[in-house]
Scaffold this motif. Structure first.
Motif, PDB file in Angstrom:
ATOM      1  N   PHE A   1       0.974  -1.112  -0.103  1.00 42.26           N
ATOM      2  CA  PHE A   1       0.103   0.105   0.142  1.00 42.26           C
ATOM      3  C   PHE A   1       0.987   1.202   0.165  1.00 42.26           C
ATOM      4  O   PHE A   1       1.518   1.555   0.917  1.00 42.26           O
ATOM      5  N   LEU A   2       0.981   1.753  -1.079  1.00 46.78           N
ATOM      6  CA  LEU A   2       1.981   2.875  -1.484  1.00 46.78           C
ATOM      7  C   LEU A   2       1.777   4.040  -0.501  1.00 46.78           C
ATOM      8  O   LEU A   2       0.646   4.359  -0.187  1.00 46.78           O
ATOM      9  N   GLY A   3       2.872   4.790  -0.315  1.00 40.68           N
ATOM     10  CA  GLY A   3       2.563   5.884   0.680  1.00 40.68           C
ATOM     11  C   GLY A   3       3.578   5.850   1.787  1.00 40.68           C
ATOM     12  O   GLY A   3       3.043   5.709   2.992  1.00 40.68           O
ATOM     13  N   GLY A   4       4.907   5.910   1.725  1.00 39.91           N
ATOM     14  CA  GLY A   4       5.745   5.501   2.900  1.00 39.91           C
ATOM     15  C   GLY A   4       5.553   6.390   4.024  1.00 39.91           C
ATOM     16  O   GLY A   4       4.894   7.240   4.385  1.00 39.91           O
ATOM     17  N   THR A   5       6.328   5.823   5.296  1.00 34.56           N
ATOM     18  CA  THR A   5       6.027   6.406   6.491  1.00 34.56           C
ATOM     19  C   THR A   5       4.639   6.519   7.143  1.00 34.56           C
ATOM     20  O   THR A   5       4.493   7.553   7.806  1.00 34.56           O
ATOM     21  N   PHE A   6       3.817   5.590   6.830  1.00 35.14           N
ATOM     22  CA  PHE A   6       2.441   5.627   6.834  1.00 35.14           C
ATOM     23  C   PHE A   6       2.068   5.811   8.438  1.00 35.14           C
ATOM     24  O   PHE A   6       1.361   6.681   8.827  1.00 35.14           O
ATOM     25  N   GLY A   7       2.703   4.851   9.175  1.00 34.10           N
ATOM     26  CA  GLY A   7       2.475   4.866  10.700  1.00 34.10           C
ATOM     27  C   GLY A   7       2.511   6.265  11.341  1.00 34.10           C
ATOM     28  O   GLY A   7       1.918   6.636  12.341  1.00 34.10           O
TER      29      GLY A   7
ATOM     30  N   ARG B   1      -5.118   1.657  -2.398  1.00 33.44           N
ATOM     31  CA  ARG B   1      -5.302   0.364  -3.104  1.00 33.44           C
ATOM     32  C   ARG B   1      -4.045  -0.270  -3.040  1.00 33.44           C
ATOM     33  O   ARG B   1      -2.791   0.130  -3.327  1.00 33.44           O
ATOM     34  N   HIS B   2      -3.913  -1.739  -2.867  1.00 33.17           N
ATOM     35  CA  HIS B   2      -3.131  -2.718  -2.951  1.00 33.17           C
ATOM     36  C   HIS B   2      -2.370  -2.582  -4.177  1.00 33.17           C
ATOM     37  O   HIS B   2      -3.163  -2.713  -5.428  1.00 33.17           O
ATOM     38  N   ARG B   3      -1.304  -2.449  -4.448  1.00 33.78           N
ATOM     39  CA  ARG B   3      -0.487  -2.083  -5.859  1.00 33.78           C
ATOM     40  C   ARG B   3      -0.504  -3.255  -6.667  1.00 33.78           C
ATOM     41  O   ARG B   3      -0.463  -3.216  -8.010  1.00 33.78           O
ATOM     42  N   GLN B   4      -0.724  -4.643  -6.156  1.00 37.84           N
ATOM     43  CA  GLN B   4      -0.804  -5.566  -6.878  1.00 37.84           C
ATOM     44  C   GLN B   4      -2.223  -6.246  -7.119  1.00 37.84           C
ATOM     45  O   GLN B   4      -2.915  -6.761  -8.407  1.00 37.84           O
ATOM     46  N   THR B   5      -3.042  -6.315  -5.959  1.00 40.07           N
ATOM     47  CA  THR B   5      -4.477  -6.999  -6.118  1.00 40.07           C
ATOM     48  C   THR B   5      -5.383  -6.011  -6.129  1.00 40.07           C
ATOM     49  O   THR B   5      -6.451  -6.352  -6.702  1.00 40.07           O
ATOM     50  N   GLY B   6      -5.251  -4.578  -6.009  1.00 39.98           N
ATOM     51  CA  GLY B   6      -6.238  -3.700  -5.826  1.00 39.98           C
ATOM     52  C   GLY B   6      -7.187  -3.582  -4.824  1.00 39.98           C
ATOM     53  O   GLY B   6      -7.937  -2.905  -4.742  1.00 39.98           O
ATOM     54  N   GLN B   7      -6.816  -4.470  -3.775  1.00 38.95           N
ATOM     55  CA  GLN B   7      -7.528  -4.563  -2.588  1.00 38.95           C
ATOM     56  C   GLN B   7      -7.601  -2.925  -1.792  1.00 38.95           C
ATOM     57  O   GLN B   7      -6.612  -2.272  -1.985  1.00 38.95           O
ATOM     58  N   LEU B   8      -8.627  -2.529  -1.503  1.00 39.23           N
ATOM     59  CA  LEU B   8      -8.646  -1.274  -0.752  1.00 39.23           C
ATOM     60  C   LEU B   8      -7.943  -1.377   0.695  1.00 39.23           C
ATOM     61  O   LEU B   8      -8.080  -2.675   1.203  1.00 39.23           O
ATOM     62  N   LEU B   9      -7.420  -0.414   1.244  1.00 38.33           N
ATOM     63  CA  LEU B   9      -6.592  -0.549   2.449  1.00 38.33           C
ATOM     64  C   LEU B   9      -7.655  -0.481   3.652  1.00 38.33           C
ATOM     65  O   LEU B   9      -7.192  -1.657   4.488  1.00 38.33           O
TER      66      LEU B   9
ATOM     67  N   TYR C   1      -7.036  -7.731   8.828  1.00 40.50           N
ATOM     68  CA  TYR C   1      -5.931  -7.770   9.560  1.00 40.50           C
ATOM     69  C   TYR C   1      -6.493  -8.037  11.290  1.00 40.50           C
ATOM     70  O   TYR C   1      -5.823  -8.560  12.067  1.00 40.50           O
ATOM     71  N   GLY C   2      -7.460  -6.904  11.546  1.00 39.39           N
ATOM     72  CA  GLY C   2      -8.098  -7.150  13.031  1.00 39.39           C
ATOM     73  C   GLY C   2      -7.049  -6.531  13.861  1.00 39.39           C
ATOM     74  O   GLY C   2      -6.424  -5.248  13.636  1.00 39.39           O
ATOM     75  N   MET C   3      -6.579  -6.977  15.193  1.00 32.90           N
ATOM     76  CA  MET C   3      -5.528  -6.530  15.978  1.00 32.90           C
ATOM     77  C   MET C   3      -6.144  -5.017  16.568  1.00 32.90           C
ATOM     78  O   MET C   3      -5.260  -4.272  17.127  1.00 32.90           O
ATOM     79  N   GLY C   4      -7.391  -4.678  16.346  1.00 37.00           N
ATOM     80  CA  GLY C   4      -8.050  -3.580  16.879  1.00 37.00           C
ATOM     81  C   GLY C   4      -7.990  -2.234  16.175  1.00 37.00           C
ATOM     82  O   GLY C   4      -8.339  -1.132  16.339  1.00 37.00           O
ATOM     83  N   VAL C   5      -7.346  -2.439  14.751  1.00 34.45           N
ATOM     84  CA  VAL C   5      -7.196  -1.422  13.904  1.00 34.45           C
ATOM     85  C   VAL C   5      -8.406  -1.115  13.421  1.00 34.45           C
ATOM     86  O   VAL C   5      -9.486  -1.814  13.198  1.00 34.45           O
ATOM     87  N   ASP C   6      -8.768   0.293  13.152  1.00 34.14           N
ATOM     88  CA  ASP C   6     -10.198   0.752  12.608  1.00 34.14           C
ATOM     89  C   ASP C   6      -9.782   1.761  11.555  1.00 34.14           C
ATOM     90  O   ASP C   6      -9.337   3.170  11.681  1.00 34.14           O
ATOM     91  N   PRO C   7     -10.060   1.402  10.003  1.00 30.03           N
ATOM     92  CA  PRO C   7      -9.799   2.149   9.193  1.00 30.03           C
ATOM     93  C   PRO C   7     -10.799   3.294   8.938  1.00 30.03           C
ATOM     94  O   PRO C   7     -10.537   4.348   8.350  1.00 30.03           O
ATOM     95  N   ASP C   8     -11.972   3.417   9.819  1.00 28.99           N
ATOM     96  CA  ASP C   8     -12.775   4.540   9.757  1.00 28.99           C
ATOM     97  C   ASP C   8     -12.302   5.591  10.725  1.00 28.99           C
ATOM     98  O   ASP C   8     -12.993   6.578  10.801  1.00 28.99           O
ATOM     99  N   ASN C   9     -11.101   5.409  11.574  1.00 29.66           N
ATOM    100  CA  ASN C   9     -10.803   6.161  12.558  1.00 29.66           C
ATOM    101  C   ASN C   9      -9.043   6.650  12.520  1.00 29.66           C
ATOM    102  O   ASN C   9      -8.715   6.271  13.695  1.00 29.66           O
TER     103      ASN C   9
END
Length: 423
Positions: A134-140, A157-165, A172-180
């Motif tokens: 998922f392009l765009g470095g130093t994301f965290g 989007r994933h650079r190979q599969t096109g999947q949305l981040l 992935y889970g682990m409590g991450v929240d793409p809406d926040n």
């Protein structure tokens, strides 16, 4: 003289190799990409170690992992240290990971030492610094600094599969929240400083036979594409004086990129990775050329001057050939100077530890660049062995150099958590 904390060399080395092997690529090296199963496994192992040491931990809304030991003071700002936990495709065991495991060992060693300190100390394992999928470095670190739009996970989007981040984050889970994503943003007032330890990724220290360096600044980076539009014509039929040759201009501009880097500053970098030409035939004058340019320089004025001069040169070259041109920017990170007081402190502690060291500038980008925008920042470079190569399976730093760097890191964190270092 203040007390010095001693790290556990074998524990540091063993843990680095255990977690470093997660994501082994059948083609060679390690491919541990953010939000993928191997990355989750590595995070779980990291958390297991943190819990066994009786240290508090948390994961923020994008997947950055934190561990924290408290200080004796009340409402004191936090001293933070860490690096990235992901790799490039077929990478090695040390890029990023050395800084994460060094920070964890520093926390554990300080806790075990019982040496009092008033400020809390935290470790962070940044996610998706390499941005391999998922392009765009130093994301965290961008998320922590509030540099990402709230809908970022729905645009990338994933650079190979096109999947949305956003979908990858949910899987992935682990409590991450793409809406926040904005929940990852930290309050800079609650932090005292950030220190990152990282391998050099070059052979400067290797050639000078020096184990580590106190970094003075992270060079600014300008990355952009120049698109030049001319007119296709027959290579034999069209006279030289009548041509609108995009390739001729592109070649001239590429040479100017090199000239500027040599003349603007002795440490500047200027790179043209390739020239994409259309229609790309040997007997047709190029109608269009696209070329990526990468400029790096630690001095802000010189960094800006390289770009400004190239734009003037591009305008002149295209005008005299009757060409149209445009620029598409992909990265514009200003130089990030390291805090002077932090540099002085690390220099002093390195001398106390009797570790040979020097000063240098980092030309690769690091999460420390983003952190410097919101708090005082420092960096430690440790020597890259094996020819200085990195981003490959052959990447290597010796146990002795990792120990030296981590010793400097741990004692710097302890001193910053104990004393009023910053002016």
């Amino acid at each position: 003289m203040s007390q010095l904390v001693k790290i556990n060399e074998d524990r540091l080395w063993s843990r680095l190799y255990q977690v470093g092997a997660i994501g082994a690529d059948p083609r060679g090296g390690v491919s541990r990409f953010a939000w993928e199963p191997a990355y989750r496994d590595a995070v779980k192992l990291l958390i297991n170690w943190i819990e066994k040491e009786g240290i508090e931990w948390r994961i923020d809304s994008v997947g950055n992992v934190f561990a924290r030991i408290e200080g004796d003071g009340k409402k004191e700002p936090v001293v933070l240290s860490g690096s990235h936990f992901d790799t490039v495709p077929q990478g090695g065991f040390f890029d990023g990971l050395a800084g994460v495991m060094g920070a964890l060992e520093a926390l554990v060693a300080i806790k075990e030492s019982g040496i009092p300190h008033k400020r809390p100390i935290e470790m962070v394992a940044f996610i998706n610094e390499e941005a391999s999928q998922f392009l765009g470095g130093t994301f965290g670190s961008k998320a922590m600094c509030g540099m990402l739009p709230s809908d970022y996970a729905y645009q990338n989007r994933h650079r190979q599969t096109g999947q949305l981040l956003c979908d990858a984050m949910r899987e992935y889970g682990m409590g991450v929240d793409p809406d926040n994503i904005e929940k990852s943003k930290i309050n800079a007032k609650e932090y005292y400083a950030f220190i990152e330890m990282h391998i050099e990724q070059g052979r400067y220290l290797l050639d000078k036979d020096i184990p580590l360096s106190v970094v003075e600044a992270v060079a600014g980076i300008k990355q952009f594409y120049i698109t030049i539009k001319g007119e296709a014509a027959h290579a034999g039929g069209m006279a030289m004086k009548d041509r609108h040759d995009a390739m001729a201009a592109a070649a001239s501009i590429a040479t100017e990129v090199e000239r500027l880097a040599y003349t603007i500053s002795p440490e500047a970098r200027g790179t043209v990775g390739y020239i994409e030409s259309y229609p790309g035939e040997h007997n047709i004058i190029a109608e269009k050329c696209i070329m990526p340019v990468d400029f790096r320089e630690a001095d802000y004025e010189k960094w800006k001057e390289m770009y400004d001069q190239l734009m003037n040169y591009t305008e002149q070259e295209c005008k005299k050939r009757g060409l149209m041109w445009s620029v598409n920017y992909t990265c514009n990170l200003e130089p990030a100077p390291c805090n002077k007081e932090v540099q002085i402190l690390m220099d002093s502690i390195a001398k106390e530890l009797k570790i040979s060291h020097n000063k240098m500038i980092s030309f690769p980008a690091h999460d420390a660049m983003n952190m410097s925008r919101i708090m005082p920042m420092g960096m430690i470079f440790i020597r890259s062995s094996n020819g200085g190569v990195s981003h490959c399976p052959e990447e290597f730093t010796t146990k002795e150099d990792l120990v030296r760097g981590t010793s400097l890191l741990a004692n710097t964190l302890l001193r910053m958590a104990s004393e009023d270092i910053l002016l």
